[in-house]
Design a protein around this motif. Structure first.
Motif, PDB file in Angstrom:
ATOM      1  N   GLN A 109      34.329  38.148  23.097  1.00  0.00           N
ATOM      2  CA  GLN A 109      34.419  38.410  24.601  1.00  0.00           C
ATOM      3  C   GLN A 109      34.614  37.085  25.469  1.00  0.00           C
ATOM      4  OE1 GLN A 109      31.051  40.326  26.117  1.00  0.00           O
ATOM      5  NE2 GLN A 109      29.690  38.619  25.364  1.00  0.00           N
ATOM      6  N   TYR A 110      35.133  37.383  26.596  1.00  0.00           N
ATOM      7  CA  TYR A 110      35.457  36.181  27.657  1.00  0.00           C
ATOM      8  C   TYR A 110      34.107  35.281  27.543  1.00  0.00           C
ATOM      9  CZ  TYR A 110      39.908  38.043  28.370  1.00  0.00           C
ATOM     10  OH  TYR A 110      41.240  38.543  28.481  1.00  0.00           O
ATOM     11  N   ASN A 111      34.266  34.033  27.397  1.00  0.00           N
ATOM     12  CA  ASN A 111      32.944  33.306  27.363  1.00  0.00           C
ATOM     13  C   ASN A 111      33.258  32.004  28.196  1.00  0.00           C
ATOM     14  OD1 ASN A 111      35.233  32.202  25.451  1.00  0.00           O
ATOM     15  ND2 ASN A 111      33.751  30.926  24.617  1.00  0.00           N
ATOM     16  N   ASN A 112      33.941  32.081  29.095  1.00  0.00           N
ATOM     17  CA  ASN A 112      34.380  31.099  30.186  1.00  0.00           C
ATOM     18  C   ASN A 112      34.821  31.664  31.420  1.00  0.00           C
ATOM     19  OD1 ASN A 112      34.038  28.324  28.588  1.00  0.00           O
ATOM     20  ND2 ASN A 112      35.286  29.179  27.067  1.00  0.00           N
ATOM     21  N   TRP A 113      33.840  31.256  32.533  1.00  0.00           N
ATOM     22  CA  TRP A 113      34.242  31.792  33.578  1.00  0.00           C
ATOM     23  C   TRP A 113      34.330  30.939  34.933  1.00  0.00           C
ATOM     24  CZ3 TRP A 113      34.848  37.295  34.238  1.00  0.00           C
ATOM     25  CH2 TRP A 113      34.693  37.950  32.860  1.00  0.00           C
ATOM     26  N   GLY A 114      34.986  31.369  35.877  1.00  0.00           N
ATOM     27  CA  GLY A 114      35.361  30.677  37.266  1.00  0.00           C
ATOM     28  C   GLY A 114      34.133  30.803  38.148  1.00  0.00           C
ATOM     29  N   GLN A 115      34.317  30.184  39.279  1.00  0.00           N
ATOM     30  CA  GLN A 115      33.161  30.566  40.111  1.00  0.00           C
ATOM     31  C   GLN A 115      33.639  31.664  41.238  1.00  0.00           C
ATOM     32  OE1 GLN A 115      35.626  28.432  40.522  1.00  0.00           O
ATOM     33  NE2 GLN A 115      36.415  28.492  42.456  1.00  0.00           N
ATOM     34  N   GLY A 116      34.742  32.315  41.099  1.00  0.00           N
ATOM     35  CA  GLY A 116      35.319  33.263  41.689  1.00  0.00           C
ATOM     36  C   GLY A 116      35.948  33.095  43.182  1.00  0.00           C
ATOM     37  N   THR A 117      36.859  33.706  43.580  1.00  0.00           N
ATOM     38  CA  THR A 117      37.722  33.521  44.844  1.00  0.00           C
ATOM     39  C   THR A 117      37.645  34.950  45.605  1.00  0.00           C
ATOM     40  OG1 THR A 117      39.504  32.703  46.105  1.00  0.00           O
ATOM     41  CG2 THR A 117      39.636  33.876  44.007  1.00  0.00           C
TER      42      THR A 117
ATOM     43  N   GLU B  56      39.345  28.792  40.321  1.00  0.00           N
ATOM     44  CA  GLU B  56      40.146  29.624  41.007  1.00  0.00           C
ATOM     45  C   GLU B  56      40.785  29.041  42.505  1.00  0.00           C
ATOM     46  OE1 GLU B  56      37.392  32.362  39.027  1.00  0.00           O
ATOM     47  OE2 GLU B  56      37.264  30.702  40.058  1.00  0.00           O
ATOM     48  N   SER B  57      41.705  29.589  42.831  1.00  0.00           N
ATOM     49  CA  SER B  57      42.510  29.319  44.220  1.00  0.00           C
ATOM     50  C   SER B  57      43.227  30.479  44.625  1.00  0.00           C
ATOM     51  CB  SER B  57      43.027  28.014  44.442  1.00  0.00           C
ATOM     52  OG  SER B  57      44.063  27.636  43.470  1.00  0.00           O
ATOM     53  N   GLY B  58      43.491  30.543  46.106  1.00  0.00           N
ATOM     54  CA  GLY B  58      44.458  31.486  46.343  1.00  0.00           C
ATOM     55  C   GLY B  58      43.901  32.665  47.234  1.00  0.00           C
ATOM     56  N   GLY B  59      42.426  32.855  47.036  1.00  0.00           N
ATOM     57  CA  GLY B  59      41.970  34.184  47.748  1.00  0.00           C
ATOM     58  C   GLY B  59      42.328  33.826  49.154  1.00  0.00           C
ATOM     59  N   GLY B  60      41.763  35.024  50.047  1.00  0.00           N
ATOM     60  CA  GLY B  60      41.935  34.940  51.476  1.00  0.00           C
ATOM     61  C   GLY B  60      42.043  36.417  51.778  1.00  0.00           C
TER      62      GLY B  60
ATOM     63  N   ALA C 117      43.018  33.685  25.082  1.00  0.00           N
ATOM     64  CA  ALA C 117      43.346  34.662  26.175  1.00  0.00           C
ATOM     65  C   ALA C 117      42.742  34.134  27.355  1.00  0.00           C
ATOM     66  CB  ALA C 117      43.099  36.031  25.616  1.00  0.00           C
ATOM     67  N   MET C 118      43.410  34.553  28.463  1.00  0.00           N
ATOM     68  CA  MET C 118      42.929  34.301  29.810  1.00  0.00           C
ATOM     69  C   MET C 118      43.025  35.790  30.835  1.00  0.00           C
ATOM     70  SD  MET C 118      43.822  30.195  30.680  1.00  0.00           S
ATOM     71  CE  MET C 118      42.694  30.556  32.395  1.00  0.00           C
ATOM     72  N   GLY C 119      41.982  35.856  31.514  1.00  0.00           N
ATOM     73  CA  GLY C 119      42.059  37.034  32.264  1.00  0.00           C
ATOM     74  C   GLY C 119      41.658  36.965  33.743  1.00  0.00           C
ATOM     75  N   TRP C 120      41.971  37.991  34.299  1.00  0.00           N
ATOM     76  CA  TRP C 120      41.191  37.939  35.754  1.00  0.00           C
ATOM     77  C   TRP C 120      40.445  39.351  35.909  1.00  0.00           C
ATOM     78  CZ3 TRP C 120      41.571  34.616  39.516  1.00  0.00           C
ATOM     79  CH2 TRP C 120      42.837  33.603  39.426  1.00  0.00           C
ATOM     80  N   PHE C 121      39.248  39.156  36.443  1.00  0.00           N
ATOM     81  CA  PHE C 121      38.562  40.330  36.580  1.00  0.00           C
ATOM     82  C   PHE C 121      37.861  40.285  37.975  1.00  0.00           C
ATOM     83  CE2 PHE C 121      36.856  41.688  32.270  1.00  0.00           C
ATOM     84  CZ  PHE C 121      37.501  40.362  31.543  1.00  0.00           C
ATOM     85  N   ARG C 122      37.347  41.396  38.590  1.00  0.00           N
ATOM     86  CA  ARG C 122      37.061  41.457  39.866  1.00  0.00           C
ATOM     87  C   ARG C 122      35.503  42.057  40.061  1.00  0.00           C
ATOM     88  NH1 ARG C 122      41.606  45.495  42.459  1.00  0.00           N
ATOM     89  NH2 ARG C 122      40.916  47.281  41.550  1.00  0.00           N
TER      90      ARG C 122
ATOM     91  N   THR D 225      39.461  45.034  47.512  1.00  0.00           N
ATOM     92  CA  THR D 225      38.643  43.871  48.180  1.00  0.00           C
ATOM     93  C   THR D 225      37.722  43.580  47.041  1.00  0.00           C
ATOM     94  OG1 THR D 225      39.162  44.307  50.399  1.00  0.00           O
ATOM     95  CG2 THR D 225      36.991  43.311  49.899  1.00  0.00           C
ATOM     96  N   ALA D 226      37.464  42.184  46.691  1.00  0.00           N
ATOM     97  CA  ALA D 226      36.542  41.897  45.748  1.00  0.00           C
ATOM     98  C   ALA D 226      36.511  40.501  45.519  1.00  0.00           C
ATOM     99  CB  ALA D 226      36.529  42.585  44.405  1.00  0.00           C
ATOM    100  N   ILE D 227      35.660  40.041  44.835  1.00  0.00           N
ATOM    101  CA  ILE D 227      35.673  38.606  44.244  1.00  0.00           C
ATOM    102  C   ILE D 227      36.367  38.611  42.912  1.00  0.00           C
ATOM    103  CG2 ILE D 227      34.321  36.433  43.686  1.00  0.00           C
ATOM    104  CD1 ILE D 227      32.111  37.481  45.430  1.00  0.00           C
ATOM    105  N   TYR D 228      37.224  37.746  42.975  1.00  0.00           N
ATOM    106  CA  TYR D 228      38.097  37.686  41.743  1.00  0.00           C
ATOM    107  C   TYR D 228      37.741  36.512  40.830  1.00  0.00           C
ATOM    108  CZ  TYR D 228      40.911  41.565  43.372  1.00  0.00           C
ATOM    109  OH  TYR D 228      41.466  42.821  43.671  1.00  0.00           O
ATOM    110  N   TYR D 229      37.677  36.760  39.635  1.00  0.00           N
ATOM    111  CA  TYR D 229      37.163  35.698  38.803  1.00  0.00           C
ATOM    112  C   TYR D 229      38.203  35.546  37.720  1.00  0.00           C
ATOM    113  CZ  TYR D 229      32.453  36.621  40.654  1.00  0.00           C
ATOM    114  OH  TYR D 229      31.310  36.568  41.348  1.00  0.00           O
ATOM    115  N   CYS D 230      38.255  34.312  37.148  1.00  0.00           N
ATOM    116  CA  CYS D 230      39.276  34.025  35.966  1.00  0.00           C
ATOM    117  C   CYS D 230      38.149  33.672  35.002  1.00  0.00           C
ATOM    118  CB  CYS D 230      40.188  32.612  36.436  1.00  0.00           C
ATOM    119  SG  CYS D 230      40.977  31.919  35.077  1.00  0.00           S
ATOM    120  N   ALA D 231      38.856  34.264  33.727  1.00  0.00           N
ATOM    121  CA  ALA D 231      37.967  34.095  32.700  1.00  0.00           C
ATOM    122  C   ALA D 231      38.886  33.726  31.265  1.00  0.00           C
ATOM    123  CB  ALA D 231      37.392  35.441  32.251  1.00  0.00           C
ATOM    124  N   ALA D 232      38.204  32.992  30.517  1.00  0.00           N
ATOM    125  CA  ALA D 232      38.977  32.416  29.200  1.00  0.00           C
ATOM    126  C   ALA D 232      38.319  32.871  27.999  1.00  0.00           C
ATOM    127  CB  ALA D 232      39.178  31.000  29.529  1.00  0.00           C
ATOM    128  N   GLN D 233      38.906  33.291  26.832  1.00  0.00           N
ATOM    129  CA  GLN D 233      38.356  33.649  25.730  1.00  0.00           C
ATOM    130  C   GLN D 233      38.526  32.585  24.729  1.00  0.00           C
ATOM    131  OE1 GLN D 233      39.425  37.558  24.029  1.00  0.00           O
ATOM    132  NE2 GLN D 233      37.830  37.413  22.686  1.00  0.00           N
TER     133      GLN D 233
END
Length: 119
Positions: A105-113, A6-10, A33-38, A91-99
């Motif tokens: 369920q989503y079984n691949n996760w990014g490190q978060g931004t 992931e990128s683009g947080g701030g 599928a791909m998604g965003w969680f926080r 305000t949160a850490i946003y995670y990208c996920a892929a199924q």
């Protein structure tokens, strides 16, 4: 396995905008599928938005409908989250996920931004 970065947080003020990006690599051909969680401090991780890879169907949490837009670039194996009208509650850490195909369920996760919205 799919690697997600992931990128683009701030930090922005309330009412501002940010655009998150998520680049996928590895065995992306099996992504359905791909998604965003926080996850906000002291709270459980929650769903934000998702997009089906086959037909582009999009889904949003009620709390972000009308403010956030998820999109994809199939050629680049990337997914984006355009966030407008940001609120301090976002305000949160946003995670990208892929199924992956076959996964329930989503079984691949990014490190978060980190996204921080000040009032």
């Amino acid at each position: 396995q799919v690697r997600l970065v992931e990128s683009g947080g701030g930090s922005v003020q309330a009412g501002g905008s940010l655009r998150l990006s998520c680049a996928a690599s590895g065995r992306t051909v099996y992504t359905v599928a791909m998604g965003w969680f926080r996850q906000a401090p002291g709270k459980e991780r929650e769903f934000v938005a998702s997009i089906r890879w086959s037909n582009g169907d999009k889904y949003y949490a009620d709390s972000v409908k009308g403010r956030f837009t998820i999109s994809r670039d199939n050629a680049k194996n990337a997914v984006f989250l355009q966030m407008n009208g940001l609120e301090p509650e976002d305000t949160a850490i946003y995670y990208c996920a892929a199924q992956s195909v076959g996964a329930t369920q989503y079984n691949n996760w990014g490190q978060g931004t980190q996204v921080t919205v000040s009032s």
